[in-house]
Design a protein around this motif. Sequence first.
Motif, PDB file in Angstrom:
ATOM      1  N   LEU A 230     -23.489 -21.615   4.505  1.00 18.37           N
ATOM      2  CA  LEU A 230     -24.880 -21.364   4.899  1.00 18.37           C
ATOM      3  C   LEU A 230     -25.201 -21.983   6.253  1.00 18.37           C
ATOM      4  O   LEU A 230     -25.832 -21.347   7.107  1.00 18.37           O
ATOM      5  CB  LEU A 230     -25.836 -21.897   3.830  1.00 18.37           C
ATOM      6  CG  LEU A 230     -25.934 -21.078   2.538  1.00 18.37           C
ATOM      7  CD1 LEU A 230     -26.753 -21.817   1.487  1.00 18.37           C
ATOM      8  CD2 LEU A 230     -26.569 -19.719   2.826  1.00 18.37           C
ATOM      9  N   THR A 231     -24.795 -23.214   6.451  1.00 18.03           N
ATOM     10  CA  THR A 231     -25.087 -23.863   7.729  1.00 18.03           C
ATOM     11  C   THR A 231     -24.334 -23.190   8.871  1.00 18.03           C
ATOM     12  O   THR A 231     -24.843 -23.086   9.986  1.00 18.03           O
ATOM     13  CB  THR A 231     -24.739 -25.358   7.675  1.00 18.03           C
ATOM     14  OG1 THR A 231     -23.392 -25.517   7.207  1.00 18.03           O
ATOM     15  CG2 THR A 231     -25.670 -26.102   6.731  1.00 18.03           C
ATOM     16  N   SER A 232     -23.123 -22.705   8.589  1.00 23.44           N
ATOM     17  CA  SER A 232     -22.366 -21.982   9.613  1.00 23.44           C
ATOM     18  C   SER A 232     -23.082 -20.690  10.001  1.00 23.44           C
ATOM     19  O   SER A 232     -23.163 -20.334  11.184  1.00 23.44           O
ATOM     20  CB  SER A 232     -20.961 -21.680   9.103  1.00 23.44           C
ATOM     21  OG  SER A 232     -20.224 -20.928  10.047  1.00 23.44           O
ATOM     22  N   ALA A 329     -37.530 -22.242  15.454  1.00 21.55           N
ATOM     23  CA  ALA A 329     -36.375 -21.982  14.595  1.00 21.55           C
ATOM     24  C   ALA A 329     -36.122 -23.113  13.609  1.00 21.55           C
ATOM     25  O   ALA A 329     -35.401 -22.916  12.619  1.00 21.55           O
ATOM     26  CB  ALA A 329     -35.129 -21.760  15.465  1.00 21.55           C
ATOM     27  N   LYS A 330     -36.711 -24.277  13.847  1.00 22.79           N
ATOM     28  CA  LYS A 330     -36.537 -25.390  12.909  1.00 22.79           C
ATOM     29  C   LYS A 330     -37.106 -25.054  11.528  1.00 22.79           C
ATOM     30  O   LYS A 330     -36.772 -25.721  10.537  1.00 22.79           O
ATOM     31  CB  LYS A 330     -37.231 -26.642  13.452  1.00 22.79           C
ATOM     32  CG  LYS A 330     -36.584 -27.253  14.693  1.00 22.79           C
ATOM     33  CD  LYS A 330     -35.261 -27.927  14.358  1.00 22.79           C
ATOM     34  CE  LYS A 330     -34.685 -28.697  15.541  1.00 22.79           C
ATOM     35  NZ  LYS A 330     -35.372 -29.953  15.815  1.00 22.79           N
ATOM     36  N   ALA A 331     -37.933 -24.018  11.440  1.00 25.14           N
ATOM     37  CA  ALA A 331     -38.434 -23.580  10.131  1.00 25.14           C
ATOM     38  C   ALA A 331     -37.297 -23.070   9.254  1.00 25.14           C
ATOM     39  O   ALA A 331     -37.335 -23.216   8.027  1.00 25.14           O
ATOM     40  CB  ALA A 331     -39.502 -22.504  10.298  1.00 25.14           C
ATOM     41  N   ASP A 332     -36.282 -22.454   9.865  1.00 30.48           N
ATOM     42  CA  ASP A 332     -35.108 -22.013   9.110  1.00 30.48           C
ATOM     43  C   ASP A 332     -34.361 -23.198   8.510  1.00 30.48           C
ATOM     44  O   ASP A 332     -33.806 -23.117   7.408  1.00 30.48           O
ATOM     45  CB  ASP A 332     -34.154 -21.228  10.015  1.00 30.48           C
ATOM     46  CG  ASP A 332     -34.564 -19.779  10.213  1.00 30.48           C
ATOM     47  OD1 ASP A 332     -35.517 -19.329   9.548  1.00 30.48           O
ATOM     48  OD2 ASP A 332     -33.916 -19.101  11.035  1.00 30.48           O
ATOM     49  N   ILE A 333     -34.331 -24.319   9.237  1.00 32.73           N
ATOM     50  CA  ILE A 333     -33.649 -25.528   8.746  1.00 32.73           C
ATOM     51  C   ILE A 333     -34.351 -26.049   7.497  1.00 32.73           C
ATOM     52  O   ILE A 333     -33.700 -26.448   6.520  1.00 32.73           O
ATOM     53  CB  ILE A 333     -33.613 -26.614   9.834  1.00 32.73           C
ATOM     54  CG1 ILE A 333     -32.977 -26.070  11.121  1.00 32.73           C
ATOM     55  CG2 ILE A 333     -32.879 -27.849   9.329  1.00 32.73           C
ATOM     56  CD1 ILE A 333     -31.558 -25.585  10.964  1.00 32.73           C
ATOM     57  N   PRO A 414     -32.615 -31.889  12.180  1.00 32.45           N
ATOM     58  CA  PRO A 414     -31.490 -31.515  13.044  1.00 32.45           C
ATOM     59  C   PRO A 414     -31.595 -30.039  13.422  1.00 32.45           C
ATOM     60  O   PRO A 414     -32.159 -29.236  12.665  1.00 32.45           O
ATOM     61  CB  PRO A 414     -30.272 -31.774  12.156  1.00 32.45           C
ATOM     62  CG  PRO A 414     -30.789 -31.642  10.751  1.00 32.45           C
ATOM     63  CD  PRO A 414     -32.203 -32.159  10.800  1.00 32.45           C
ATOM     64  N   ASP A 415     -31.089 -29.693  14.592  1.00 34.55           N
ATOM     65  CA  ASP A 415     -31.023 -28.263  14.895  1.00 34.55           C
ATOM     66  C   ASP A 415     -29.816 -27.677  14.185  1.00 34.55           C
ATOM     67  O   ASP A 415     -29.050 -28.398  13.525  1.00 34.55           O
ATOM     68  CB  ASP A 415     -30.993 -28.009  16.399  1.00 34.55           C
ATOM     69  CG  ASP A 415     -29.774 -28.596  17.102  1.00 34.55           C
ATOM     70  OD1 ASP A 415     -28.683 -28.602  16.492  1.00 34.55           O
ATOM     71  OD2 ASP A 415     -29.894 -29.025  18.258  1.00 34.55           O
ATOM     72  N   ALA A 416     -29.620 -26.382  14.294  1.00 31.28           N
ATOM     73  CA  ALA A 416     -28.586 -25.714  13.509  1.00 31.28           C
ATOM     74  C   ALA A 416     -27.185 -26.180  13.877  1.00 31.28           C
ATOM     75  O   ALA A 416     -26.305 -26.283  13.003  1.00 31.28           O
ATOM     76  CB  ALA A 416     -28.707 -24.202  13.680  1.00 31.28           C
ATOM     77  N   VAL A 417     -26.957 -26.449  15.153  1.00 35.89           N
ATOM     78  CA  VAL A 417     -25.628 -26.903  15.589  1.00 35.89           C
ATOM     79  C   VAL A 417     -25.353 -28.306  15.050  1.00 35.89           C
ATOM     80  O   VAL A 417     -24.264 -28.594  14.536  1.00 35.89           O
ATOM     81  CB  VAL A 417     -25.521 -26.863  17.126  1.00 35.89           C
ATOM     82  CG1 VAL A 417     -24.182 -27.444  17.577  1.00 35.89           C
ATOM     83  CG2 VAL A 417     -25.687 -25.436  17.636  1.00 35.89           C
ATOM     84  N   GLN A 418     -26.338 -29.190  15.177  1.00 37.21           N
ATOM     85  CA  GLN A 418     -26.189 -30.542  14.635  1.00 37.21           C
ATOM     86  C   GLN A 418     -26.001 -30.515  13.128  1.00 37.21           C
ATOM     87  O   GLN A 418     -25.195 -31.266  12.566  1.00 37.21           O
ATOM     88  CB  GLN A 418     -27.417 -31.374  14.994  1.00 37.21           C
ATOM     89  CG  GLN A 418     -27.605 -31.610  16.483  1.00 37.21           C
ATOM     90  CD  GLN A 418     -28.986 -32.166  16.819  1.00 37.21           C
ATOM     91  OE1 GLN A 418     -29.930 -32.058  16.014  1.00 37.21           O
ATOM     92  NE2 GLN A 418     -29.124 -32.755  17.993  1.00 37.21           N
ATOM     93  N   LEU A 419     -26.739 -29.614  12.476  1.00 37.36           N
ATOM     94  CA  LEU A 419     -26.662 -29.502  11.022  1.00 37.36           C
ATOM     95  C   LEU A 419     -25.269 -29.075  10.580  1.00 37.36           C
ATOM     96  O   LEU A 419     -24.727 -29.609   9.597  1.00 37.36           O
ATOM     97  CB  LEU A 419     -27.696 -28.494  10.523  1.00 37.36           C
ATOM     98  CG  LEU A 419     -27.684 -28.209   9.020  1.00 37.36           C
ATOM     99  CD1 LEU A 419     -27.994 -29.473   8.232  1.00 37.36           C
ATOM    100  CD2 LEU A 419     -28.694 -27.112   8.677  1.00 37.36           C
TER     101      LEU A 419
END
Length: 430
Positions: A230-232, A329-333, A414-419
Amino acid sequence: MPTFNKKEVMDLRNGKRRKVSGGVRSSRRTAAARMKREAGKVLRSLTVENNINRPGLMDDDEEEEDCFSISFLRAGPSGAASAVSPRYSLLREVGRGSYGVVYEAVARRTGAKVAVKRLQCDAPENVELALAEFWALTSLENRHQNVVQLEECVLQRNGLAQKMSHGNKRSKQYLRLVETSLKGERILGYPEEPCYLWFVMEFCEGGDLNQYILSRRPDPQTNRSFMRQLTSAIAFLHKNNIVHRDLKPDNILISQKSGSPVLKVADFGLSKVCAGANSKNFEEHPAAGGGGRGSNQNGVVNINKFWLSSACGSDFYMAPEVWEGHYTAKADIFALGIIIWAMVERITFIDAESKRELLGTYVRQGTEIVPVGEALLENPKMVLHIPQKARSSMSEGVKKLLLDMLAVNPQDRPDAVQLEVRMDQVTCAA
């Protein structure tokens, strides 16, 4: 004609609460999910004679494409119309989404199974959702194993079918669809001349994440694999400037073609392609001071600073700032944090409309259950109790990561890359 108001398809806060009685938990569905259209059964074949008697259906210079289990015409060398065999055969209806009907189908040439989603363009809001999905998936130059693959999109009108291509300004039909979406009024077709969009996508035989997780015994190894997948997927989408905006277990499908389950993020009807002022997909905010919000002088987008203003999604997965209608986009996180938390601890509620048991976390307030994002909006200092269950195998690393993903302040997430990096670390250490 009546104009279309986006609020009619977006899930806006209306003050209602979900109440629990007799131990049964309930939720309210989003406005988008309630937009079920009365779609007919599998399309019947149109005869050659019926098509010949309807002139001028496809007035473009483009070639009509062969499509589904419907007959249509293609002009031959002499200019005479001739029937073309369809490429796909519809087998059965497998589900109904927020704005379409999904069929299992087979490609006649290869025998491969595909999923075909049909949308009737009978309302501007349907067209808007369809174009959002089309634009998002066709904007991807590369494939990702955890994002559902769009094979093709076909516009069909009275049996004539035409393959859609992104940004094709030569196609009158495509331009009319865009005009329908922008003007909020019906442009294409009439009730007696139905118009459909067909999305041909890879077929996922394993159902959705709800069905897969809740029909099996808890498996920490599967959970860790799904968390990484999912994170990928979200990192891939955000790198490609796509905000999904409706992440939930219903929109995460399972493919088992390889033997082991592979997640596929799907349903991009509420997604947004965030782009600079000079891009063909320029979204909600115009440029300001040269660079615009979320983009630099060269039009390169920082998706985590690109502000969106349409409050949409499914309420149990919506971040606090989405309820206010000002988010990135942090809402997706945040939504992903709710999904992973619920998956690991198997926290569920009963959907009031479908009566299905769904994965999702919430805050209990007396006899009511409130979405976590809404509760945090009302009380930003509220402390989330993760894990929720006393006997939980959740590691400290996963607990800390979930708390960061569900931070009330988007800047603390965290942003998606950091996550993606952190998720690999905590799941490998578990």
